[in-house]
Scaffold this motif. Structure first.
Motif, PDB file in Angstrom:
ATOM      1  N   GLU A  89       0.847  -1.187   0.000  1.00 14.89           N
ATOM      2  CA  GLU A  89       0.000   0.000   0.000  1.00 14.89           C
ATOM      3  C   GLU A  89       0.884   1.240   0.000  1.00 14.89           C
ATOM      4  O   GLU A  89       1.887   1.288   0.710  1.00 14.89           O
ATOM      5  N   THR A  90       0.510   2.203  -0.825  1.00 10.88           N
ATOM      6  CA  THR A  90       1.119   3.530  -0.813  1.00 10.88           C
ATOM      7  C   THR A  90      -0.021   4.502  -0.493  1.00 10.88           C
ATOM      8  O   THR A  90      -1.182   4.076  -0.416  1.00 10.88           O
ATOM      9  N   PRO A  91       0.257   5.795  -0.333  1.00 11.48           N
ATOM     10  CA  PRO A  91      -0.856   6.723  -0.070  1.00 11.48           C
ATOM     11  C   PRO A  91      -1.907   6.747  -1.179  1.00 11.48           C
ATOM     12  O   PRO A  91      -3.068   7.040  -0.927  1.00 11.48           O
ATOM     13  N   SER A  92      -1.526   6.396  -2.412  1.00 12.65           N
ATOM     14  CA  SER A  92      -2.485   6.500  -3.518  1.00 12.65           C
ATOM     15  C   SER A  92      -2.831   5.176  -4.204  1.00 12.65           C
ATOM     16  O   SER A  92      -3.774   5.127  -4.988  1.00 12.65           O
ATOM     17  N   LYS A  93      -2.089   4.100  -3.915  1.00 11.75           N
ATOM     18  CA  LYS A  93      -2.322   2.831  -4.614  1.00 11.75           C
ATOM     19  C   LYS A  93      -2.183   1.639  -3.677  1.00 11.75           C
ATOM     20  O   LYS A  93      -1.452   1.696  -2.692  1.00 11.75           O
ATOM     21  N   VAL A 140       3.133 -13.867 -20.453  1.00 10.41           N
ATOM     22  CA  VAL A 140       2.250 -13.088 -19.574  1.00 10.41           C
ATOM     23  C   VAL A 140       2.943 -12.839 -18.230  1.00 10.41           C
ATOM     24  O   VAL A 140       2.921 -11.723 -17.707  1.00 10.41           O
ATOM     25  N   ARG A 141       3.586 -13.873 -17.671  1.00  9.55           N
ATOM     26  CA  ARG A 141       4.299 -13.689 -16.395  1.00  9.55           C
ATOM     27  C   ARG A 141       5.436 -12.682 -16.542  1.00  9.55           C
ATOM     28  O   ARG A 141       5.813 -12.009 -15.586  1.00  9.55           O
ATOM     29  N   GLY A 142       5.987 -12.560 -17.742  1.00  6.77           N
ATOM     30  CA  GLY A 142       7.036 -11.579 -17.994  1.00  6.77           C
ATOM     31  C   GLY A 142       6.554 -10.147 -17.846  1.00  6.77           C
ATOM     32  O   GLY A 142       7.365  -9.223 -17.684  1.00  6.77           O
ATOM     33  N   ASP A 143       5.249  -9.924 -17.883  1.00 11.46           N
ATOM     34  CA  ASP A 143       4.676  -8.581 -17.726  1.00 11.46           C
ATOM     35  C   ASP A 143       4.462  -8.189 -16.261  1.00 11.46           C
ATOM     36  O   ASP A 143       4.158  -7.026 -15.978  1.00 11.46           O
ATOM     37  N   ILE A 144       4.598  -9.135 -15.340  1.00 17.41           N
ATOM     38  CA  ILE A 144       4.299  -8.861 -13.931  1.00 17.41           C
ATOM     39  C   ILE A 144       5.235  -7.800 -13.359  1.00 17.41           C
ATOM     40  O   ILE A 144       4.789  -6.778 -12.841  1.00 17.41           O
ATOM     41  N   PHE A 145       6.539  -8.061 -13.431  1.00 20.07           N
ATOM     42  CA  PHE A 145       7.494  -7.134 -12.807  1.00 20.07           C
ATOM     43  C   PHE A 145       7.416  -5.731 -13.391  1.00 20.07           C
ATOM     44  O   PHE A 145       7.311  -4.750 -12.639  1.00 20.07           O
ATOM     45  N   PRO A 146       7.446  -5.555 -14.732  1.00 23.16           N
ATOM     46  CA  PRO A 146       7.378  -4.182 -15.261  1.00 23.16           C
ATOM     47  C   PRO A 146       6.103  -3.437 -14.851  1.00 23.16           C
ATOM     48  O   PRO A 146       6.130  -2.235 -14.576  1.00 23.16           O
ATOM     49  N   LYS A 147       4.985  -4.154 -14.783  1.00 25.41           N
ATOM     50  CA  LYS A 147       3.713  -3.520 -14.424  1.00 25.41           C
ATOM     51  C   LYS A 147       3.739  -3.045 -12.969  1.00 25.41           C
ATOM     52  O   LYS A 147       3.368  -1.909 -12.670  1.00 25.41           O
ATOM     53  N   ILE A 148       4.206  -3.904 -12.065  1.00 28.62           N
ATOM     54  CA  ILE A 148       4.279  -3.524 -10.647  1.00 28.62           C
ATOM     55  C   ILE A 148       5.320  -2.423 -10.462  1.00 28.62           C
ATOM     56  O   ILE A 148       5.108  -1.466  -9.710  1.00 28.62           O
ATOM     57  N   GLN A 149       6.430  -2.533 -11.147  1.00 28.85           N
ATOM     58  CA  GLN A 149       7.483  -1.519 -11.047  1.00 28.85           C
ATOM     59  C   GLN A 149       6.962  -0.148 -11.503  1.00 28.85           C
ATOM     60  O   GLN A 149       7.275   0.878 -10.898  1.00 28.85           O
ATOM     61  N   PHE A 150       6.149  -0.121 -12.541  1.00 32.67           N
ATOM     62  CA  PHE A 150       5.590   1.131 -13.044  1.00 32.67           C
ATOM     63  C   PHE A 150       4.757   1.842 -11.971  1.00 32.67           C
ATOM     64  O   PHE A 150       4.889   3.041 -11.748  1.00 32.67           O
ATOM     65  N   TYR A 151       3.881   1.108 -11.293  1.00 31.88           N
ATOM     66  CA  TYR A 151       2.968   1.715 -10.328  1.00 31.88           C
ATOM     67  C   TYR A 151       3.588   1.929  -8.948  1.00 31.88           C
ATOM     68  O   TYR A 151       3.134   2.785  -8.197  1.00 31.88           O
ATOM     69  N   PHE A 152       4.602   1.129  -8.605  1.00 27.17           N
ATOM     70  CA  PHE A 152       5.141   1.165  -7.245  1.00 27.17           C
ATOM     71  C   PHE A 152       6.641   1.459  -7.214  1.00 27.17           C
ATOM     72  O   PHE A 152       7.335   1.040  -6.299  1.00 27.17           O
ATOM     73  N   LYS A 153       7.145   2.211  -8.202  1.00 23.33           N
ATOM     74  CA  LYS A 153       8.587   2.468  -8.306  1.00 23.33           C
ATOM     75  C   LYS A 153       9.146   3.153  -7.066  1.00 23.33           C
ATOM     76  O   LYS A 153      10.304   2.991  -6.745  1.00 23.33           O
ATOM     77  N   GLY A 154       8.342   3.895  -6.343  1.00 22.02           N
ATOM     78  CA  GLY A 154       8.806   4.568  -5.131  1.00 22.02           C
ATOM     79  C   GLY A 154       8.828   3.689  -3.897  1.00 22.02           C
ATOM     80  O   GLY A 154       9.321   4.092  -2.847  1.00 22.02           O
ATOM     81  N   CYS A 155       8.315   2.484  -3.992  1.00 22.24           N
ATOM     82  CA  CYS A 155       8.279   1.559  -2.846  1.00 22.24           C
ATOM     83  C   CYS A 155       9.477   0.620  -2.957  1.00 22.24           C
ATOM     84  O   CYS A 155       9.382  -0.480  -3.502  1.00 22.24           O
ATOM     85  N   GLU A 156      10.619   1.070  -2.447  1.00 20.81           N
ATOM     86  CA  GLU A 156      11.880   0.351  -2.626  1.00 20.81           C
ATOM     87  C   GLU A 156      11.847  -1.072  -2.090  1.00 20.81           C
ATOM     88  O   GLU A 156      12.389  -1.981  -2.706  1.00 20.81           O
ATOM     89  N   GLN A 157      11.229  -1.283  -0.935  1.00 19.05           N
ATOM     90  CA  GLN A 157      11.192  -2.617  -0.345  1.00 19.05           C
ATOM     91  C   GLN A 157      10.392  -3.585  -1.223  1.00 19.05           C
ATOM     92  O   GLN A 157      10.798  -4.724  -1.430  1.00 19.05           O
ATOM     93  N   LEU A 158       9.276  -3.132  -1.783  1.00 14.24           N
ATOM     94  CA  LEU A 158       8.481  -3.971  -2.678  1.00 14.24           C
ATOM     95  C   LEU A 158       9.267  -4.280  -3.947  1.00 14.24           C
ATOM     96  O   LEU A 158       9.323  -5.436  -4.384  1.00 14.24           O
TER      97      LEU A 158
END
Length: 189
Positions: A89-93, A140-158
């Motif tokens: 969880e982040t403040p917006s997502k 399809v599994r290859g899209d998981i990391f880039p998608k999460i990285q796009f939305y949560f790039k500021g969450c270093e631990q994630l």
């Protein structure tokens, strides 16, 4: 009937509880927690009891067990309540996921879905994938990391945690361990 079971990890535990909709807390055993997505219930045991108790999805807000958070949502203003593991969880997502029941009970196929939600529980993005070794499933599994990285790039631990599972050399199968061992990571700063 689909049961997801979670047993205690070997990590140190914090408080294990269910937060009900009225704000009260039910302390529960860490080593017993089962989810029945079909019946929309969670089965648990109280700390000093071996009797199995149950609570309906509609009666609780979330469950915290060790490093795992399981929460109920009405997505996109739906009336239907479903339960999801909260990964971050982040403040917006918020990043949530669940597994979906297979029509063929004898199949070893596991279907997963994750969603990225905004602060109003509207789905911003998501991805459905499975554990098969086909070319399509691998892609399809290859899209998981880039998608999460796009939305949560500021969450270093994630990002550090999911990066450790991102391995294209094994048909992107390692990434499934990220979901099979759900860990809640809070990035609310």
């Amino acid at each position: 009937m689909l049961f997801l079971s979670m047993n205690a990890f070997s990590m140190p535990f914090s408080e294990n509880f269910i937060l009900t909709n009225d704000g009260s807390k039910i302390n529960i055993k860490a080593n017993f927690f089962r989810i029945d997505n079909t019946e929309k219930i969670v089965l648990y045991k109280l700390p000093n009891s071996d009797a199995e108790s149950r609570i309906k999805f509609k009666d609780f807000n979330y469950i915290h067990i060790g490093t795992t958070k399981f929460k109920t949502y009405k997505l996109n203003n739906s009336k239907e309540i479903n339960g999801y593991f909260v990964l971050s969880e982040t403040p917006s997502k918020t990043l949530i996921f669940t597994t979906k029941q297979n029509d063929d009970e004898e199949s070893s196929k596991i279907n997963y879905v994750f969603y990225v939600l905004d602060s109003n529980n509207n789905i911003l993005d998501g991805l459905e994938f499975d554990n098969l070794k086909s070319t399509k499933s691998t892609a399809v599994r290859g899209d998981i990391f880039p998608k999460i990285q796009f939305y949560f790039k500021g969450c270093e631990q994630l990002i550090a945690r999911i990066e450790s599972y991102d391995n294209v050399n094994n048909q992107n199968m390692s990434i499934l361990d990220f979901f099979d061992s759900p860990m809640y990571i809070e990035c609310l700063k």
